[in-house]
Scaffold this active site. Structure first.
Site, PDB file in Angstrom:
ATOM      1  CB  THR A 301      -0.907   0.055   1.244  1.00 53.76           C
ATOM      2  OG1 THR A 301      -0.126   0.459   2.380  1.00 53.76           O
ATOM      3  CG2 THR A 301      -1.571  -1.264   1.522  1.00 53.76           C
ATOM      4  CG  ASP A 302       1.435   5.833  -1.137  1.00 50.30           C
ATOM      5  OD1 ASP A 302       2.297   6.017  -0.248  1.00 50.30           O
ATOM      6  OD2 ASP A 302       1.363   6.545  -2.148  1.00 50.30           O
ATOM      7  CD1 TRP A 303       1.160   8.255   5.498  1.00 54.62           C
ATOM      8  CD2 TRP A 303       3.218   7.374   5.464  1.00 54.62           C
ATOM      9  NE1 TRP A 303       1.797   8.609   6.659  1.00 54.62           N
ATOM     10  CE2 TRP A 303       3.060   8.089   6.665  1.00 54.62           C
ATOM     11  CE3 TRP A 303       4.426   6.727   5.213  1.00 54.62           C
ATOM     12  CZ2 TRP A 303       4.074   8.180   7.624  1.00 54.62           C
ATOM     13  CZ3 TRP A 303       5.444   6.824   6.161  1.00 54.62           C
ATOM     14  CH2 TRP A 303       5.257   7.540   7.349  1.00 54.62           C
ATOM     15  CG  ASP A 305      -3.325   5.145   0.606  1.00 54.54           C
ATOM     16  OD1 ASP A 305      -3.935   6.125   1.060  1.00 54.54           O
ATOM     17  OD2 ASP A 305      -2.497   5.237  -0.316  1.00 54.54           O
TER      18      ASP A 305
END
Length: 769
Positions: A301-303, A305
């Protein structure tokens, strides 16, 4: 302490050399409990593990907190850590010390080394003394994939020297909207250019054979899958709405080529596409990414998310529900990053039957495989003596060369440039004496605001011009300067009158305008025009009658129409990195002949933000006096544009055949001649245009490019090999199709027509949306 120690893990890896990676991974996987498997899927940021007032901040000097380490590794069995602490760069020694301590604790408690990840996007972002290259948009402006490969190769070496084996780069999103604040992190607006640069970057990071056991290689991460940057508003992390034809035609190929190039991990788009958060969309993550594109690596994932599915996007009624949606959609690792709720929720979901153990095993298997391929079981930490070439003179020269070949000469009225040393010059503008603006975001800190603490050894634009032109001949007055301790767009110390007064006694003005550093949503704005104060400075200096060289130092093309006509020359420097001031000075004074080309269309008006491959209907003409649309295509500067101090002439464009089958190869030849008086580099760009199609065709499409160097009077034949499939497009029924008919092949001002004899469908895609 866990009974499954590192020694036991190593024995599984080394006892039988005939055992392959899959068998080794399976042997380790079978030893893990549910809790340990979920831990491997968990990634926390470094601040969580350090002493400090809370999990969002750390004490300085940086010290790991034994209690937090126990929570992370003894209790939750965490498998990955990322980022720096306090948003600040560290030395190589500090990185090795801190990560070494983390590895020791993780191995002691779990038997499995962590994998540490970082955003090293134009050099090792958070390592003091690292070699900083131009940001990706500048690398794209070189139109030379060798710079993408070499820059990534050096970054990989210096990232590994920092004890970090996993890099969240390259960014392969296509920037088709100049309002987007992450435009400078991309390779531009064209998916072909993005794909070629991305492929070279991955080979630079991972090596030509993607052998991650090499101490010089890192695992690369394609980001942000898919179609990040296509937001309707032009602002970061806002909703995207589009058709599947548009999605497949303009946004997908860069990721596809990167997957084929062997990238080991992929990061997911933080946004919402057609109403559904990407992190919760199994059609995109499993059906498209895994099944259609065949991606076999780790999906991260991104930060925060997964939390955003609940907190921001309101697509899950609880965080636990968001975890269920994301993991079942296909996520392997959660960049949490500040707590351990993900672990608790996922363990509970498996026990409740909401997430299958098979899905958990699938994710952990991929994570373990990545760690095995990186050699982390055998050697979780590098030896300090392994990297004697960190920030070497050769690496610095490569960064300088990349900056020099990225800088793009957009205008040069009456051949005003190059300058002769010894003229009286005024260097002015908010970007004239700033290392922060040369580097942009992701430079020693996330927003680049801490650059001054680490960049004293490098030259600003003013520094570099003064060194070449002489102290007595070079005056600096800011006129306008940024408020570096505030928001990126704030300006203060505005003294335009002082700049105007200083201009009275000089021969020419070097006006350095643009943007301060920013990244992600912090860079959102409501006005694409360059700031009002900078425009006032430009107009006031034009009124002096002095010749002005406008230097643009910006992450995206800010509108300059209101004063561009008053400039004698215009140069786009993008975000060229620590050696950008030196490279720019060498171009201004003619030591280097500029060769950069725009990787995007530079807009002229705020309501005319079309790309070079616009549709015919985007251009309206007056018909019998009835229509009076302001719809003519009017770029400030077009995609692919860039001038030189010499002249190049194209001639003798020929095709080896005039008629082809839709899957037949053909060759395009063109002669390029340097008719000027000095050596120069030229980017030869090949475009095709479909005269008629069942879906209205693009104006033109880039199908090939090659950068060449020619001496004065030298000619060279440039050859492109294409196939009929290169003329294909995605039709309304989601076919990749080349249709019967005429196509125009154009290079420079030369063109030829080729005929395709019949229609052929190459691929038929399953509908995703």
């Amino acid at each position: 302490m866990k009974s499954f120690t590192l020694a036991a893990a190593l024995s599984l890896l080394t006892a039988n050399q005939e055992i392959g990676i899959d068998e080794r991974v399976e042997a380790i996987l079978q030893k893990l409990t549910l809790e340990e498997k979920v831990g491997q899927m968990t990634q926390v940021t470094l601040d969580v593990l350090t002493k400090g007032p809370n999990v969002f901040a750390s004490d300085e000097p940086l010290v790991l907190d034994p209690q937090q380490l126990d929570i992370a590794f003894a209790k939750y069995k965490v498998g990955s850590v990322l980022n720096t602490a306090n948003n600040r760069a560290r030395t190589v020694d500090v990185w090795n010390e801190i990560i070494g301590q983390i590895q020791q604790k993780a191995i002691q408690e779990t038997g499995i080394p962590i994998i540490y990840g970082i955003d090293a996007i134009h050099g090792v972002t958070y390592t003091a003394g690292a070699t900083f290259f131009p940001q990706q948009i500048g690398i794209a402006a070189t139109w030379d994939t060798a710079f993408a490969r070499k820059g990534s190769e050096i970054t990989a070496y210096e990232t590994r020297a920092s004890a970090i084996p996993w890099n969240f780069s390259p960014l392969l999103d296509v920037a088709r909207d100049p309002r987007w604040p992450r435009m400078w992190e991309t390779y531009g607006e064209d998916v072909y250019l993005v794909a070629k640069m991305g492929e070279a970057s991955i080979k630079g990071y991972e090596g030509p054979d993607n052998d991650l056991s090499s101490p010089k290689a890192v695992a690369s991460t394609i980001k942000h899958f898919p179609a990040y940057g296509a937001e309707r508003s032009g602002k970061d992390r806002t909703p995207t709405w589009f058709s599947e034809v548009q999605f497949r035609e303009y946004f997908l190929d860069g990721y596809k080529v990167a997957i084929q190039a062997g990238a080991h991990s992929i990061m997911i788009n933080s946004g919402v596409i057609n109403g559904l958060p990407v992190h919760a969309n199994p059609r995109l993550l499993t059906k498209l990414l895994r099944e259609e594109l065949g991606f076999k690596g780790v999906i991260v994932t991104d930060w925060a998310d997964i939390e955003n599915i609940h907190n921001r996007d309101k697509a899950a009624s609880s965080h636990k529900e968001a975890v269920k949606l994301a993991i079942n959609a296909g996520i392997d690792m959660s960049m949490v990053p500040y707590n351990f709720n993900f672990c608790d929720h996922l363990i509970a979901l498996v026990k409740e039957g909401e997430v299958s153990m098979a899905r958990i095993d699938d994710a952990v298997r991929r994570i373990l495989r990545l760690k095995v391929e990186l050699g982390l079981f055998e050697k979780p930490m590098p030896a300090k003596t392994d990297y004697p070439e960190f920030a070497s003179a050769q690496a610095q020269q490569e960064a300088f060369n990349a900056a020099a070949e990225s800088i793009t000469l957009l205008k040069n009225k009456d051949n005003f440039l190059p300058l002769k040393p010894g003229n009286k010059l005024l260097v002015t503008g908010p970007n004239a004496h700033s290392m922060r603006t040369l580097n942009g975001g992701w430079s020693y800190s996330w927003q680049g605001e801490k650059v001054y603490e680490f960049s004293s050894a490098y030259h600003t634009i003013y520094d570099a011009i003064r060194l070449e032109n002489g102290e007595a001949n070079t005056t600096y007055v800011a006129g306008v300067s940024y408020k570096d301790d505030g928001d990126w767009y704030e300006e203060h110390q505005i003294d335009i009158d002082a700049a105007v007064t200083a201009a009275q006694g000089v021969d020419a003005v070097i006006l350095c305008l643009g943007e301060n550093s920013y990244t992600e949503s912090v860079g959102n704005f409501n006005d694409l025009y360059i700031s009002e104060n900078q425009e006032k400075l430009a107009l006031a200096l034009i009124a002096t009658g002095k010749p002005i060289v406008l230097v643009l130092n910006e992450g995206r093309p800010r509108l300059i129409r209101r004063f561009e006509a008053g400039m004698q020359a215009v140069i786009q420097a993008y975000l060229p990195g620590n050696y950008g001031g030196d490279a720019l000075s060498a171009i201004l004074f003619g030591q280097i002949n500029p060769s950069g080309k725009l990787p995007y269309s530079y807009p002229k008006y705020p309501n005319a933000l079309i790309t070079y491959d616009y549709k015919p209907s985007e251009v309206q003409t007056v018909m019998d006096g009835v229509y009076n649309y302001q719809n003519s295509v009017e770029f400030q500067y077009p995609f692919g544009h860039g001038l030189s101090y010499t002249e190049f002439v194209y001639s003798s464009l020929t095709l080896d055949r005039k008629t082809i089958a839709p899957d037949e190869d053909f060759t395009v030849n063109v002669t390029v001649t340097n008719t000027g008086g000095r050596a120069g580099k030229e980017v030869v760009q090949l475009y095709t245009s479909d005269e008629y199609a069942t879906i209205t065709p693009d104006n033109k499409r880039l199908r090939g490019f090659e950068k060449i160097e020619l001496q004065p009077g030298e000619s060279r034949q440039v050859i492109f090999k294409l196939n009929g499939k290169d003329l294909s497009f995605v039709d309304y029924e989601l076919h990749r199709i080349t249709e019967e008919g005429k196509f125009i092949v154009t290079i420079g001002d030369e063109s030829q027509t080729i005929n395709v004899t019949k229609t052929k469908i190459f691929d038929t895609y399953n509908r995703i949306f």
